[in-house]
Design a protein around this motif. Structure first.
Motif, PDB file in Angstrom:
ATOM      1  N   SER A 175      35.391  21.682  85.380  1.00 50.29           N
ATOM      2  CA  SER A 175      35.846  20.522  85.983  1.00 50.29           C
ATOM      3  C   SER A 175      37.349  20.616  86.139  1.00 50.29           C
ATOM      4  N   GLU A 176      38.059  21.325  85.447  1.00 53.07           N
ATOM      5  CA  GLU A 176      39.641  21.397  85.502  1.00 53.07           C
ATOM      6  C   GLU A 176      40.015  21.754  86.608  1.00 53.07           C
ATOM      7  N   MET A 177      39.400  22.496  87.436  1.00 50.23           N
ATOM      8  CA  MET A 177      40.324  23.043  88.796  1.00 50.23           C
ATOM      9  C   MET A 177      40.154  21.733  89.837  1.00 50.23           C
ATOM     10  N   PHE A 178      38.989  21.256  89.513  1.00 48.75           N
ATOM     11  CA  PHE A 178      38.682  20.172  90.611  1.00 48.75           C
ATOM     12  C   PHE A 178      39.240  18.683  90.194  1.00 48.75           C
ATOM     13  N   GLN A 179      39.677  18.783  88.892  1.00 46.00           N
ATOM     14  CA  GLN A 179      40.487  17.631  88.603  1.00 46.00           C
ATOM     15  C   GLN A 179      41.807  17.428  89.241  1.00 46.00           C
ATOM     16  N   LEU A 180      42.321  18.233  89.637  1.00 49.24           N
ATOM     17  CA  LEU A 180      43.691  18.186  90.377  1.00 49.24           C
ATOM     18  C   LEU A 180      43.813  17.318  91.590  1.00 49.24           C
ATOM     19  N   GLU A 182      34.447  10.499  86.996  1.00 47.05           N
ATOM     20  CA  GLU A 182      33.326  10.362  86.325  1.00 47.05           C
ATOM     21  C   GLU A 182      32.099  11.051  86.976  1.00 47.05           C
ATOM     22  N   MET A 183      32.058  11.231  88.274  1.00 48.79           N
ATOM     23  CA  MET A 183      31.218  11.973  89.032  1.00 48.79           C
ATOM     24  C   MET A 183      31.478  13.396  88.740  1.00 48.79           C
ATOM     25  N   LEU A 184      32.642  14.034  88.788  1.00 49.94           N
ATOM     26  CA  LEU A 184      33.095  15.148  88.454  1.00 49.94           C
ATOM     27  C   LEU A 184      32.721  15.615  87.067  1.00 49.94           C
ATOM     28  N   GLN A 185      32.647  14.884  86.049  1.00 49.12           N
ATOM     29  CA  GLN A 185      32.411  15.072  84.723  1.00 49.12           C
ATOM     30  C   GLN A 185      30.802  15.413  84.648  1.00 49.12           C
ATOM     31  N   ARG A 207      16.286  19.598  73.868  1.00 46.61           N
ATOM     32  CA  ARG A 207      17.719  19.027  73.561  1.00 46.61           C
ATOM     33  C   ARG A 207      18.565  19.158  74.776  1.00 46.61           C
ATOM     34  N   LEU A 208      18.478  20.445  75.389  1.00 52.01           N
ATOM     35  CA  LEU A 208      19.225  20.521  76.624  1.00 52.01           C
ATOM     36  C   LEU A 208      18.531  19.882  77.819  1.00 52.01           C
ATOM     37  N   VAL A 209      17.485  19.850  77.886  1.00 51.17           N
ATOM     38  CA  VAL A 209      17.037  18.740  78.910  1.00 51.17           C
ATOM     39  C   VAL A 209      17.257  17.580  78.716  1.00 51.17           C
ATOM     40  N   SER A 210      17.393  16.977  77.562  1.00 55.28           N
ATOM     41  CA  SER A 210      17.745  15.489  77.486  1.00 55.28           C
ATOM     42  C   SER A 210      19.262  15.182  77.924  1.00 55.28           C
ATOM     43  N   LYS A 211      19.980  16.311  77.388  1.00 54.12           N
ATOM     44  CA  LYS A 211      21.487  16.084  78.026  1.00 54.12           C
ATOM     45  C   LYS A 211      21.607  16.225  79.562  1.00 54.12           C
ATOM     46  N   LEU A 212      20.698  17.270  80.023  1.00 53.64           N
ATOM     47  CA  LEU A 212      20.977  17.209  81.532  1.00 53.64           C
ATOM     48  C   LEU A 212      20.406  15.930  82.172  1.00 53.64           C
ATOM     49  N   LYS A 213      19.337  15.363  81.712  1.00 56.01           N
ATOM     50  CA  LYS A 213      18.790  14.006  82.128  1.00 56.01           C
ATOM     51  C   LYS A 213      19.669  12.901  82.104  1.00 56.01           C
ATOM     52  N   HIS A 214      20.470  12.972  80.955  1.00 58.68           N
ATOM     53  CA  HIS A 214      21.473  11.926  80.738  1.00 58.68           C
ATOM     54  C   HIS A 214      22.652  11.897  81.671  1.00 58.68           C
ATOM     55  N   ALA A 215      22.920  13.255  82.157  1.00 59.70           N
ATOM     56  CA  ALA A 215      24.105  13.423  82.743  1.00 59.70           C
ATOM     57  C   ALA A 215      23.571  13.082  84.239  1.00 59.70           C
ATOM     58  N   ALA A 216      22.599  13.501  84.692  1.00 54.60           N
ATOM     59  CA  ALA A 216      22.065  13.294  86.001  1.00 54.60           C
ATOM     60  C   ALA A 216      21.764  11.882  86.259  1.00 54.60           C
ATOM     61  N   ASP A 217      21.232  11.170  85.313  1.00 56.97           N
ATOM     62  CA  ASP A 217      21.118   9.389  85.331  1.00 56.97           C
ATOM     63  C   ASP A 217      22.489   8.913  85.541  1.00 56.97           C
ATOM     64  N   ASN A 218      23.329   9.319  84.823  1.00 61.05           N
ATOM     65  CA  ASN A 218      24.852   8.795  85.048  1.00 61.05           C
ATOM     66  C   ASN A 218      25.135   9.072  86.516  1.00 61.05           C
ATOM     67  N   LEU A 219      25.017  10.107  87.135  1.00 59.39           N
ATOM     68  CA  LEU A 219      25.420  10.421  88.233  1.00 59.39           C
ATOM     69  C   LEU A 219      24.660   9.574  89.296  1.00 59.39           C
ATOM     70  N   ARG A 220      23.374   9.383  89.099  1.00 56.49           N
ATOM     71  CA  ARG A 220      22.678   8.501  89.904  1.00 56.49           C
ATOM     72  C   ARG A 220      23.391   6.751  89.848  1.00 56.49           C
ATOM     73  N   SER A 221      23.722   6.536  88.490  1.00 54.13           N
ATOM     74  CA  SER A 221      24.288   5.190  88.275  1.00 54.13           C
ATOM     75  C   SER A 221      25.556   5.060  89.233  1.00 54.13           C
TER      76      SER A 221
END
Length: 283
Positions: free
Chosen positions: A152-157, A172-175, A238-252
Motif C-alpha cells: 500500500s505504501e506507494m499508493f498511500q502518497l 481504509e480501502m487501500l489497506q 486461517r488465511l481464508v478467514s483473514k481474506l473474508k474479513h478484509a473483503a467484508d470491510n471493503l464492502r462495508s
C-alpha cells in the motif's frame, strides 16, 4: 468516469519479446490500480490526471516488484538462468525509470519528488522486514501486516491529495485491498516447498509449532511436511478467514460511498478477491 485501461497503457512498456522469452515478471498490481484510478476520477482537480498518475505508479510498483524476484544466492547458474536474472535487473530499472520521463513530459515535477520519496520509504520498509526475517524475530501477523503496508505504501502518497470523505475512506480501502492481495499471495505459496520458506505459514508454524517442526522447517521442508502442517494448523482456513474479513470491510466501506460508479468498482474488487480465494481453495 474514464474507463480503466491502465494495464493496456502499461503493456507498451512491459511486453517486450526478450523479457517474455527469457524471464518472468511479477503480477501486475491491478486491484490497487483499479481502486486508485476510480478514486482519482472522483476528484475534480485530479480526474484529468487519473490515467497518468495510475500509469506511472503501476510502472514504479512493477519495477520494484521485478527487482524483488532477483535471486541473490551466490550459486552457479546456467546461461539461461543468468540471462533471466540480468533481464530482471534491466527490466526493473527500465520500468522504474519511465515515471521520470512520463511525469516530466507532463510538467508534473512535484509528483516526481513525491514518488521518489515513496520509493525510498518502500525500500526502508523492505530492509526492516528482511532484517527481522534474518533474525527470526517475526510473528506471523506482524509479517502479514508488513506485507500489507509494503503493497500500500506507494499508493498511500495520494492520501494528502484526497478531499472530503476520501481523507478517511482512501486509507481504509487501500489497506483492505492491499491485505486481500497479500493474503492471496500467501495462499499461493502453499503450492511450492521453496516458496513456503519464510511465508506467513512458515512464520505461523515457527511461532506455534513444536521444536521438531520448527527445526524441520528450517532445513528446507519436504512437500509431505508442508501438507501435514497445513492440516494440523489449519493454515489455509486461517488465511481464508483473514481474506473474508478484509473483503467484508471493503464492502462495508463501499456502502458509504456516494458515487454509484465508484461503489461498483469497490464492490467488484471485493467480489473478485473472494472468487480468486474460492478458486484456489477448491483447487
Amino acid at each position: 468516469m474514464k474507463p480503466y485501461r491502465i494495464n493496456e497503457l502499461a503493456s507498451k512498456y512491459v511486453e517486450y519479446d526478450m523479457i517474455q522469452t527469457y524471464t518472468e515478471l511479477p503480477a501486475f498490481p491491478d486491484p490497487r490500480l483499479r481502486l486508485l484510478h476510480a478514486v482519482l476520477n472522483e476528484h475534480g482537480a485530479l480526474a484529468p490526471k487519473s490515467e497518468l498518475y495510475s500509469l506511472v505508479v503501476s510502472l514504479v510498483q512493477l519495477g520494484m516488484d521485478t527487482h524483488d524476484l532477483i535471486d541473490t544466492e551466490e550459486n552457479r547458474r546456467s546461461e539461461k538462468e543468468m540471462r533471466a536474472r540480468q533481464l530482471k535487473v534491466l527490466a526493473g530499472d527500465y520500468f522504474s525509470s519511465r515515471f521520470y520521463s512520463l511525469l516530466s513530459q507532463a510538467g508534473q515535477i512535484s509528483m516526481i519528488s513525491k514518488i521518489s520519496t515513496a520509493v525510498c520509504e518502500v525500500n526502508r520498509l523492505k530492509m526492516d522486514l528482511y532484517i527481522k526475517m534474518q533474525q527470526s524475530k517475526l510473528k506471523a501477523e506482524d509479517y502479514l501486516n508488513k506485507l500489507t503496508r509494503l503493497k500500500s505504501e506507494m499508493f498511500q502518497l495520494f492520501a494528502e491529495m484526497m478531499e472530503g470523505a476520501f481523507v478517511k475512506l482512501w486509507p481504509e480501502m487501500l489497506q483492505d485491498v492491499s491485505r486481500c492481495e497479500a493474503v492471496l499471495d500467501e495462499m499461493e505459496r502453499f503450492d511450492s516447498s521453496s516458496r513456503f520458506y519464510q511465508s506467513w505459514a512458515y512464520w505461523h508454524v515457527m511461532q506455534e509449532g513444536t521444536p521438531d517442526e520448527q527445526q524441520r522447517l528450517a532445513d528446507k521442508p519436504e512437500p509431505s511436511l508442508i501438507y501435514d502442517l497445513l492440516g494440523k494448523y489449519e493454515l489455509q482456513s486461517r488465511l481464508v478467514s483473514k481474506l473474508k474479513h478484509a473483503a467484508d470491510n471493503l464492502r462495508s466501506t463501499a456502502a458509504k460511498l456516494e458515487s454509484d460508479q465508484l461503489k461498483k468498482v469497490v464492490q467488484d474488487l471485493a467480489d473478485s478477491f473472494l472468487e480468486k480465494m474460492a478458486a484456489h481453495t477448491s483447487a
